[in-house]
Design a protein around this motif. Structure first.
Motif, short mmCIF file in Angstrom:
data_model
loop_
_atom_site.label_atom_id
_atom_site.label_comp_id
_atom_site.label_asym_id
_atom_site.label_seq_id
_atom_site.Cartn_x
_atom_site.Cartn_y
_atom_site.Cartn_z
N GLY A 79 -5.37 3.79 -10.57
CA GLY A 79 -4.91 4.52 -9.39
C GLY A 79 -4.81 3.78 -8.17
N ASP A 80 -5.67 2.76 -7.78
CA ASP A 80 -5.59 1.99 -6.72
C ASP A 80 -4.42 1.25 -6.80
N PHE A 81 -3.96 0.57 -8.02
CA PHE A 81 -2.87 -0.36 -8.02
C PHE A 81 -1.74 0.58 -7.85
N HIS A 82 -1.56 1.61 -8.26
CA HIS A 82 -0.46 2.73 -8.32
C HIS A 82 -0.22 3.22 -6.72
N LYS A 83 -1.10 3.19 -5.89
CA LYS A 83 -1.02 3.35 -4.50
C LYS A 83 -0.09 2.63 -3.93
N ILE A 84 -0.33 1.01 -4.44
CA ILE A 84 0.61 0.10 -3.85
C ILE A 84 2.01 0.02 -4.38
N MET A 85 1.83 0.38 -5.93
CA MET A 85 3.11 0.37 -6.55
C MET A 85 4.10 1.16 -6.24
N ALA A 86 3.86 2.65 -5.98
CA ALA A 86 4.49 3.68 -5.82
C ALA A 86 5.58 3.26 -4.58
N PRO A 87 5.05 2.96 -3.30
CA PRO A 87 6.19 2.93 -2.46
C PRO A 87 6.77 1.69 -2.51
N ALA A 88 6.17 0.60 -3.30
CA ALA A 88 7.05 -0.67 -3.31
C ALA A 88 8.26 -0.25 -4.47
N TRP A 89 7.96 0.42 -5.42
CA TRP A 89 8.91 0.56 -6.65
C TRP A 89 10.15 1.63 -6.03
N HIS A 90 9.53 2.90 -5.67
CA HIS A 90 10.21 3.93 -5.26
C HIS A 90 11.39 3.91 -3.92
N ILE A 91 10.46 2.80 -3.04
CA ILE A 91 11.05 3.04 -1.69
C ILE A 91 11.82 1.52 -1.49
N ALA A 92 10.63 0.42 -1.49
CA ALA A 92 11.14 -0.77 -0.90
C ALA A 92 12.09 -1.52 -1.84
N TRP A 93 11.87 -1.34 -3.31
CA TRP A 93 12.89 -1.91 -4.09
C TRP A 93 14.21 -1.54 -4.11
N PRO A 94 14.42 -0.36 -4.30
CA PRO A 94 15.74 0.58 -4.12
C PRO A 94 16.51 0.15 -2.86
N GLN A 95 15.52 0.23 -1.74
CA GLN A 95 16.31 -0.14 -0.58
C GLN A 95 16.39 -1.51 -0.04
N LYS A 96 16.05 -2.20 -1.04
CA LYS A 96 15.94 -3.71 -0.54
C LYS A 96 15.14 -4.04 0.66
N GLU A 97 14.08 -3.53 0.90
CA GLU A 97 13.33 -3.81 1.97
C GLU A 97 12.47 -4.99 1.81
N TYR A 98 12.90 -6.25 1.99
CA TYR A 98 12.35 -7.33 1.37
C TYR A 98 10.91 -7.67 1.86
N GLU A 99 10.81 -7.33 3.27
CA GLU A 99 9.64 -7.55 4.01
C GLU A 99 8.46 -6.65 3.30
N SER A 100 8.73 -5.51 3.09
CA SER A 100 7.69 -4.67 2.30
C SER A 100 7.38 -5.25 0.90
N LEU A 101 8.31 -5.74 0.13
CA LEU A 101 8.20 -6.28 -1.03
C LEU A 101 7.32 -7.57 -0.98
N LEU A 102 7.70 -8.29 0.01
CA LEU A 102 6.87 -9.59 0.19
C LEU A 102 5.26 -9.17 0.62
N ALA A 103 5.18 -8.21 1.50
CA ALA A 103 4.06 -7.92 1.74
C ALA A 103 3.02 -7.39 0.71
N ALA A 104 3.50 -6.82 -0.21
CA ALA A 104 2.66 -6.16 -1.35
C ALA A 104 2.34 -7.14 -2.31
N GLY A 105 2.66 -8.32 -2.32
CA GLY A 105 2.14 -9.39 -3.40
C GLY A 105 0.63 -9.58 -3.23
N PRO A 106 0.27 -10.08 -2.00
CA PRO A 106 -1.30 -10.08 -2.00
C PRO A 106 -1.95 -8.71 -2.11
N LYS A 107 -1.35 -7.67 -2.09
CA LYS A 107 -2.22 -6.17 -2.31
C LYS A 107 -2.22 -6.26 -3.89
N PHE A 108 -0.96 -6.56 -4.49
CA PHE A 108 -1.16 -6.28 -5.99
C PHE A 108 -2.25 -7.29 -6.47
#
Length: 253
Positions: free
Chosen positions: A50-79
């Motif tokens: 559930g904790d991992f999913h809280k990071i995955m959900a916005p990264a996968w559903h928002i940042a990735w399709p919209q190519k928000e690279y900064e958000s995708l990069l910021a998710a790395g250490p959180k994952f």
């Protein structure tokens, strides 16, 4: 005056349509959430997913399709941080095969998390973007390996027996009892074919066949009682079968 009224009516109509659209979107999101393996795993008590999913959900559903690279990069250490808790999990399984499946899936997830975090640390936005679908799939595969095994044939038996116990017997529906008992017999006959046993349970096939055969024999006794119109004894066997089915599901599923 007419134009004024028409304008108000159009505004109200558009507002209603907008509200309906928002409600439909919310409903679809809720459906998606309830179907998500990680969400279901968390509901079963596997909180790290559930904790991992809280990071995955916005990264996968928002940042990735919209190519928000900064958000995708910021998710790395959180994952990476969230996966540390998943790596420490020691879930209990009823089958060695299921344990192996989970371990393999978790190991695969860990490798992709590391690759993603390394690329994130280097600021490699193309790599994290390319890795995101693989990370998402590996995460869902690991979560899915924690979920109860689907055994539709057993679930079908439960539906028929519940119909007998909850509807036909209380209503003394003789026709319904006879028909549903025949259905039970057919379903158990089908269950003796080991090809219907889920892959996750193949290592316990011999035990399952023994247990299914015992339940099939109980059903045969129910039919004998039905043929003799001995409903008191029939109900006793039906209750016993219900208990056997419950034990079966707790043991294997």
């Amino acid at each position: 005056m007419f134009k004024h009224k028409l304008t108000i009516a159009m505004i109200l109509l558009l507002s209603a349509a907008s509200a309906l659209c928002l409600a439909q979107v919310a409903q679809e999101e809720q459906k998606g959430e309830s179907a998500c393996p990680a969400h279901r795993a968390a509901q079963l008590g596997h909180d790290p997913f559930g904790d991992f999913h809280k990071i995955m959900a916005p990264a996968w559903h928002i940042a990735w399709p919209q190519k928000e690279y900064e958000s995708l990069l910021a998710a790395g250490p959180k994952f990476q941080e969230a996966f540390a808790a998943i790596a420490k999990m020691e879930p209990s399984f009823k089958s060695e095969k299921r344990q192996q499946t989970f371990t393999r899936a978790r190991d695969s997830l860990g490798l992709i998390v590391k690759a993603y975090a390394d690329a994130s640390a280097k600021g490699n936005k193309e790599t994290v973007y390319a890795l995101m679908p693989h990370l998402h799939d590996a995460f869902e595969a690991a979560a899915s390996s924690l979920l109860p095994i689907s055994f539709p044939e057993i679930e079908g038996v439960v539906v028929t027996l519940d119909l007998i116990l909850e509807k036909h017997l209380p209503a003394n529906n003789r026709e319904g009892i006879v028909g549903s008992t025949e259905t039970l017999m057919s379903k158990f006959e089908f269950l003796t074919d080991t090809t219907v046993i889920p892959d996750e349970l193949q290592d316990r096939k011999a035990d399952i066949v023994v247990d299914v055969t015992a339940m099939k024999n109980l059903t045969a006794k129910m039919k004998e009682c039905s043929d003799k119109n001995d409903m008191a004894q029939y109900q006793e066997y039906a209750v016993r079968l219900s208990a056997e089915l419950k034990g079966f599901m707790e043991k294997y599923l």
